[in-house]
Design an enzyme around this catalytic site. Structure first.
Site, PDB file in Angstrom:
ATOM      1  N   TYR A 141      77.613  10.264  89.039  1.00 38.32           N
ATOM      2  CA  TYR A 141      77.226  11.618  88.629  1.00 38.32           C
ATOM      3  C   TYR A 141      77.231  12.586  89.811  1.00 38.32           C
ATOM      4  O   TYR A 141      77.411  13.786  89.632  1.00 38.32           O
ATOM      5  CB  TYR A 141      75.816  11.616  88.032  1.00 38.32           C
ATOM      6  CG  TYR A 141      75.761  11.350  86.547  1.00 38.32           C
ATOM      7  CD1 TYR A 141      76.358  10.223  85.998  1.00 38.32           C
ATOM      8  CD2 TYR A 141      75.084  12.226  85.696  1.00 38.32           C
ATOM      9  CE1 TYR A 141      76.276   9.975  84.651  1.00 38.32           C
ATOM     10  CE2 TYR A 141      75.001  11.979  84.340  1.00 38.32           C
ATOM     11  CZ  TYR A 141      75.598  10.856  83.829  1.00 38.32           C
ATOM     12  OH  TYR A 141      75.522  10.613  82.484  1.00 38.32           O
ATOM     13  N   LYS A 192      78.515  -4.137  87.393  1.00 39.64           N
ATOM     14  CA  LYS A 192      79.854  -4.656  87.076  1.00 39.64           C
ATOM     15  C   LYS A 192      80.400  -5.307  88.343  1.00 39.64           C
ATOM     16  O   LYS A 192      81.435  -4.915  88.898  1.00 39.64           O
ATOM     17  CB  LYS A 192      80.722  -3.467  86.586  1.00 39.64           C
ATOM     18  CG  LYS A 192      82.087  -3.845  86.056  1.00 39.64           C
ATOM     19  CD  LYS A 192      82.076  -4.497  84.692  1.00 39.64           C
ATOM     20  CE  LYS A 192      83.480  -4.940  84.316  1.00 39.64           C
ATOM     21  NZ  LYS A 192      83.520  -5.781  83.111  1.00 39.64           N
ATOM     22  N   ASP A 224      79.219  -4.742  80.426  1.00 40.75           N
ATOM     23  CA  ASP A 224      79.850  -4.939  79.110  1.00 40.75           C
ATOM     24  C   ASP A 224      79.073  -5.979  78.306  1.00 40.75           C
ATOM     25  O   ASP A 224      78.806  -5.806  77.119  1.00 40.75           O
ATOM     26  CB  ASP A 224      81.335  -5.308  79.253  1.00 40.75           C
ATOM     27  CG  ASP A 224      81.599  -6.434  80.255  1.00 40.75           C
ATOM     28  OD1 ASP A 224      80.682  -6.783  81.034  1.00 40.75           O
ATOM     29  OD2 ASP A 224      82.724  -6.972  80.248  1.00 40.75           O
ATOM     30  N   ASP A 248      72.922   5.752  81.426  1.00 37.29           N
ATOM     31  CA  ASP A 248      73.134   6.800  80.429  1.00 37.29           C
ATOM     32  C   ASP A 248      73.612   6.177  79.122  1.00 37.29           C
ATOM     33  O   ASP A 248      73.088   6.456  78.039  1.00 37.29           O
ATOM     34  CB  ASP A 248      74.170   7.805  80.956  1.00 37.29           C
ATOM     35  CG  ASP A 248      74.466   8.904  79.962  1.00 37.29           C
ATOM     36  OD1 ASP A 248      73.510   9.452  79.389  1.00 37.29           O
ATOM     37  OD2 ASP A 248      75.659   9.208  79.744  1.00 37.29           O
ATOM     38  N   ASP A 252      71.197   5.155  75.417  1.00 38.92           N
ATOM     39  CA  ASP A 252      71.480   5.674  74.076  1.00 38.92           C
ATOM     40  C   ASP A 252      71.559   4.534  73.079  1.00 38.92           C
ATOM     41  O   ASP A 252      71.048   4.609  71.960  1.00 38.92           O
ATOM     42  CB  ASP A 252      72.814   6.444  74.051  1.00 38.92           C
ATOM     43  CG  ASP A 252      72.616   7.945  74.199  1.00 38.92           C
ATOM     44  OD1 ASP A 252      71.591   8.349  74.783  1.00 38.92           O
ATOM     45  OD2 ASP A 252      73.487   8.707  73.733  1.00 38.92           O
TER      46      ASP A 252
HETATM   47  C1  IPM Z   1      71.009  12.202  79.336  1.00 34.80           C
HETATM   48  C2  IPM Z   1      72.125  13.152  79.025  1.00 34.80           C
HETATM   49  C3  IPM Z   1      72.562  13.828  80.307  1.00 34.80           C
HETATM   50  C4  IPM Z   1      73.097  12.738  81.216  1.00 34.80           C
HETATM   51  C5  IPM Z   1      73.600  14.950  80.130  1.00 34.80           C
HETATM   52  C6  IPM Z   1      73.134  15.979  79.137  1.00 34.80           C
HETATM   53  C7  IPM Z   1      73.940  15.585  81.449  1.00 34.80           C
HETATM   54  O1  IPM Z   1      73.158  12.501  78.382  1.00 34.80           O
HETATM   55  O2  IPM Z   1      69.974  12.651  79.871  1.00 34.80           O
HETATM   56  O3  IPM Z   1      71.160  11.014  79.049  1.00 34.80           O
HETATM   57  O4  IPM Z   1      74.267  12.363  81.114  1.00 34.80           O
HETATM   58  O5  IPM Z   1      72.342  12.282  82.060  1.00 34.80           O
HETATM   59 MG    MG Z   2      72.705  10.485  77.863  1.00 36.34          MG
END
Ligand code: IPM
Ligand code: MG
Length: 359
Positions: A141, A192, A224, A248, A252
């Site tokens: 990032y 990885k 993975d 990230d 999710d």
């Molecule tokens: C998160 C989001 C952010 C990230 C984006 C909005 C920049 O997806 O906080 O997980 O990728 O960190």
């Molecule tokens: Mg995210």
């Protein structure tokens, strides 16, 4: 000493859900004499509209002077076509970097009242309680060099750099070990290492600090495989520690296991305990302004803020209990609604939490 919170409602459903958390804070201030004051700031698309930038020096200064930050969510289609350097997401990345919020805690907890909401079979997720510790201020990032260049043959090439120094790995690694000591004492480090040098180093550093935490069982997993294991048998995990990009993606996935991403709070902390707290879900521009968003993740983010940055565990416990109470009462916003439950709006949910707090 009185404490001050900076509220950054942001975009989309951000202001609706932060409003509900403020109701809860007001009620706690009255009931428990917390003496927590708050002010609002701009970050994200709303700041672009007002100042041409997603994060101004003024907001950064307010954040640094505060005792904790409560963020709604940033971003939306309105700003998606802007230059990458001034998009709402840049504001989020910049505040993380400016405040050195290197440790991102993303719990994935299945509320027993919502066991049927998961897309996985109930027996796979019942009792699920995972914590993902995501490194938040390094990795691909922020790595340099980055950009889009033109090759000799005239073709464009995009490039980013995945870098982690030993000290960055050690800092998040020790943080994760300490957290694991307070939970189930199992830490899975995800990278990885079969392909990437940076991951090989990550694994080496994790191994080198492990002897300082003899009560924690350290394991390693390729990313993975970790993605697969998360949907195959998620209860095998206690604490997962991983880099920025992998975290990230995996967070999710883990959030969705609970079937109720609208319920999950998160914390981003620096070494001094200053933190920014936000719901795991995004700005949901498609439902903004309709009063149907679930405010509970934001209310639970306030709970984490009170607990971890302000040291007010009694108030935090009261919020956690009130949220459990409203779920027990069968109240559900649209995202977690199911047959036989009472569907409520964003503000009705906030009011119900306040009522449960005061009862
Ligand atoms: C998160 C989001 C952010 C990230 C984006 C909005 C920049 O997806 O906080 O997980 O990728 O960190
Ligand atoms: Mg995210």
């Amino acid at each position: 000493m009185s404490k001050n919170i900076l509220l950054l409602p942001g975009d989309g459903i951000g202001s609706e859900i932060v409003d509900e958390a403020v109701k809860v804070l007001d009620a706690l201030n009255d009931k428990m004499n917390l003496g927590v004051s708050y002010e609002k700031g701009l970050m994200g698309g709303c700041s672009i509209d007002a100042h041409g930038l997603p994060l101004t020096d003024e907001t950064i200064a307010k954040a640094k002077a505060s005792d904790g930050i409560l963020l709604g969510a940033v971003g939306g289609p309105k700003w998606d076509t802007l230059d990458r350097a001034i998009r709402p997401e840049k504001g989020l990345l910049k505040i993380r970097a400016e405040l050195d919020l290197f440790s991102n805690l993303r719990p994935a907890i299945l509320y027993p009242q919502l066991a049927d909401a998961s897309s996985l079979k109930k027996e796979l997720v019942e009792g699920l309680d995972i914590l993902i510790v995501r490194e938040l201020t390094g990795g691909i990032y922020f790595g340099e060099p980055r950009g889009v260049r033109v090759l000799d043959n005239g073709e464009r090439q995009g490039y980013n750099t995945l870098v982690y120094s030993e000290s960055e790995i050690e800092r998040i690694g020790r943080n994760a070990f300490e957290i694991a000591q307070k939970r189930g004492k199992r830490l899975c480090s995800v990278e990885k290492a079969n392909v990437l040098e940076v991951s090989g180093l990550w694994r080496e550093v994790m191994e080198s600090i492990a002897p300082d935490y003899p009560d924690v069982e350290l394991s390693h997993m390729y990313v993975d495989n970790a993605a697969m294991q998360l949907v195959r048998a998620p209860k095998q995990f206690d604490v997962i520690v991983t880099g920025n990009l992998f975290g990230d993606i995996l967070s999710d996935c883990a959030a969705m296991l609970t079937g109720s991403i609208g319920m999950l709070p998160s914390a981003s902390l620096n070494a001094d305990g200053l933190g920014m707290y936000e719901p795991v879900h995004g700005s949901a521009p498609d439902i903004a302004g309709q009063g149907i968003a679930n405010p509970l993740a934001t209310i639970l983010s306030l709970e984490m803020l009170l607990r971890y940055s302000l040291g007010m565990s009694e108030a935090a416990d009261a919020i956690a209990k009130a949220v459990g109470d409203v779920l027990d009462q069968g109240l559900r916003t649209a995202d977690i609604d199911s047959a036989g439950m009472t569907k409520v709006s964003t503000s009705e949910m906030g009011d119900a939490v306040v009522k449960a707090l005061l009862s």
